[in-house]
Design an enzyme around this catalytic site. Structure first.
Site, PDB file in Angstrom:
ATOM      1  N   SER A 156       0.835  -1.162  -0.118  1.00 20.35           N
ATOM      2  CA  SER A 156       0.123   0.002  -0.115  1.00 20.35           C
ATOM      3  C   SER A 156       0.836   1.314   0.006  1.00 20.35           C
ATOM      4  O   SER A 156       2.022   1.231   0.111  1.00 20.35           O
ATOM      5  CB  SER A 156      -1.078   0.024   1.042  1.00 20.35           C
ATOM      6  OG  SER A 156      -0.297   0.050   2.393  1.00 20.35           O
ATOM      7  N   GLY A 160       6.817   0.813  -3.583  1.00 18.66           N
ATOM      8  CA  GLY A 160       7.539  -0.123  -4.854  1.00 18.66           C
ATOM      9  C   GLY A 160       6.866   0.017  -5.875  1.00 18.66           C
ATOM     10  O   GLY A 160       6.913  -1.010  -7.101  1.00 18.66           O
ATOM     11  N   ARG A 280     -10.644  -0.287   3.157  1.00 19.38           N
ATOM     12  CA  ARG A 280     -10.103   0.281   4.379  1.00 19.38           C
ATOM     13  C   ARG A 280     -10.512   1.781   4.066  1.00 19.38           C
ATOM     14  O   ARG A 280     -10.881   2.148   2.945  1.00 19.38           O
ATOM     15  CB  ARG A 280      -8.818   0.448   4.684  1.00 19.38           C
ATOM     16  CG  ARG A 280      -7.829   0.620   3.319  1.00 19.38           C
ATOM     17  CD  ARG A 280      -6.499   1.025   3.777  1.00 19.38           C
ATOM     18  NE  ARG A 280      -5.630   1.355   2.623  1.00 19.38           N
ATOM     19  CZ  ARG A 280      -5.615   2.353   1.864  1.00 19.38           C
ATOM     20  NH1 ARG A 280      -6.193   3.273   2.042  1.00 19.38           N
ATOM     21  NH2 ARG A 280      -4.660   2.497   0.834  1.00 19.38           N
TER      22      ARG A 280
END
Length: 424
Positions: A156, A160, A280
């Site tokens: 998240s 990366g 989320r």
């Protein structure tokens, strides 16, 4: 009568403190369980109850929660990072509390599995492949066509994630992702994805209700670091309806629909394309922007949902709220930074926050950690809000001295030490 408590599985650097304060306003005793409580400064500052426990160990968490039941009335359990949300679901089922479906959360957090389910449901997504070796990455990129996005299959915060425009960038970032030293919790799987271009939008959902759609733009490629985020997005009614309808289709495809969900889109020549579904509440300044724009405290309403109380997302007013992130253009030592108090005094500015102090090392990572601060403003319309922001940002200035080159270090008689990077 036992004190009502809410358990927060791990904290959060940006929205952890607002959750603690919201819980207390609702008459709850917040208890944070963390493998490393010291990473959340606000816990000690607020005198928040903390239990040091391995949050990857479900049995250990069950034991700690069972022990708390002897003293408290546990009203609910939740977390602020999606990587622990499946565990929250398992704990809620064990203790018969409202919570998400852990199996659905686990599938959603695996970006490859998520895309498989979305594709099977006929939802527009970028072309993608999964790879576990440099050879597979190279072959996948050739099949999709450069440029491509490379990202960890689990992660998240854009950590990366990189745009690879040629074979050299592809090889270099593949090596980085496979070398096993990353901060994110990830398998060695890499997602190779079509570079989908177009305006960026994000839908904020609670339960099965799309409560808002925001827009954002990014700093320069090859990374995807937010530069400016807007609530609400400047969309026509038709555009809003298309994104909202597609958002609900994602919930059905992934068997979501309990609690908060954040869905990211790009509006392309074929309309909205789903980039990612996050099970989320969005972090950063999203809850604050939403409250400024609509008058609704998302964090408080989420806690009400967690403890089984009636929640209300009815909008109280209609403003446009915008966050501008302060992004450095180089690595080095921050010599000075200031002007934040002058910026905060500009009418319409809601908050100015600086993450770093002078003499701190600034090291860009190509993700959310790059921001050294932000300014939030709100007003009745977008143009006015952006003008307010620009006036405020122009009052903030900083200077960064680049790190010495290897040749300069060799020529220097004194050793050079860099301070740790400050994380928002």
């Amino acid at each position: 009568m036992a004190t009502s408590a809410i358990i927060l599985l791990e904290g959060h650097r940006s929205i952890g403190l607002p959750y603690v304060k919201a819980a207390r306003r609702l008459g709850l005793h917040p208890i944070t369980m963390s493998a490393d409580p010291t990473q959340y400064d606000y816990l000690a500052a607020e005198g928040t109850a903390v239990i040091h426990v391995d949050t990857e160990d479900l049995d250990a968490l069950i034991r700690e929660c069972s022990r708390l039941y002897a003293t408290y009335d546990i009203a609910g359990i939740t977390c602020l990072y999606e990587s622990f949300y499946a565990t929250v679901g398992k704990l809620c089922r064990h203790f018969d509390l409202p919570g998400p479906n852990p199996a659905s959360i686990e599938r959603c957090c695996d970006k490859f599995a998520q895309r498989q389910l979305l594709a099977e449901a006929g939802i527009p997504i970028p072309a993608y492949r999964v790879a576990t070796s440099a050879t597979e990455v190279e072959r996948s990129a050739a099949e999709i066509g450069l440029p491509v996005i490379l990202k960890p299959a689990v992660g998240s915060g854009s950590m990366g994630v990189r745009l690879c425009r040629n074979v050299d960038e592809l090889a270099k970032h593949t090596t980085y992702l496979l070398r096993g030293k990353q901060i994110w919790l990830s398998s060695p799987s890499i997602l190779v994805e079509e570079f989908t271009q177009g305006p960026f939008y994000s839908a904020e959902i609670m339960g099965h209700e799309v409560i808002a759609i925001g827009a954002a733009d990014f700093g320069p490629p090859p990374h995807f670091v937010f530069n400016e985020c807007i609530f609400p997005a400047p969309l026509t009614d038709v555009e809003y309806a298309r994104i909202a309808e597609l958002s609900l289709s994602c919930l059905r495809a992934l068997d979501l629909g309990w609690g908060p969900t954040n869905i990211e889109f790009r509006w392309t020549t074929r309309g909205p394309v789903v980039i990612e579904v996050n099970p989320r509440l969005a972090g950063g300044t999203t809850p604050q922007r939403f409250q400024l724009a609509c008058g609704v405290d998302l964090i408080t309403e989420h806690i009400k949902l967690v403890i089984g109380e009636e929640w209300d997302l009815g909008k109280r007013h209609s403003y446009t709220a915008v966050t501008r992130y302060l992004l450095p253009d180089r690595d080095g030592i921050l010599d000075r930074i200031g002007g934040d108090s002058r910026a905060a005094a500009v009418p319409g500015v809601a908050e100015v926050k600086l993450y770093v102090e002078p003499k701190t090392a600034v090291i860009r990572n190509g993700d959310y950690r790059d921001a050294i601060g932000y300014v939030i403003a709100a007003s009745p319309d977008l143009a006015q809000t952006q003008a307010i922001l620009q006036r405020a940002v122009d009052l903030i200035d900083w200077s960064i001295t680049p790190f010495p080159t290897p040749d300069e270090q060799e020529q220097s008689a004194a050793p050079y030490f860099s301070a740790p990077t400050q994380v928002p």
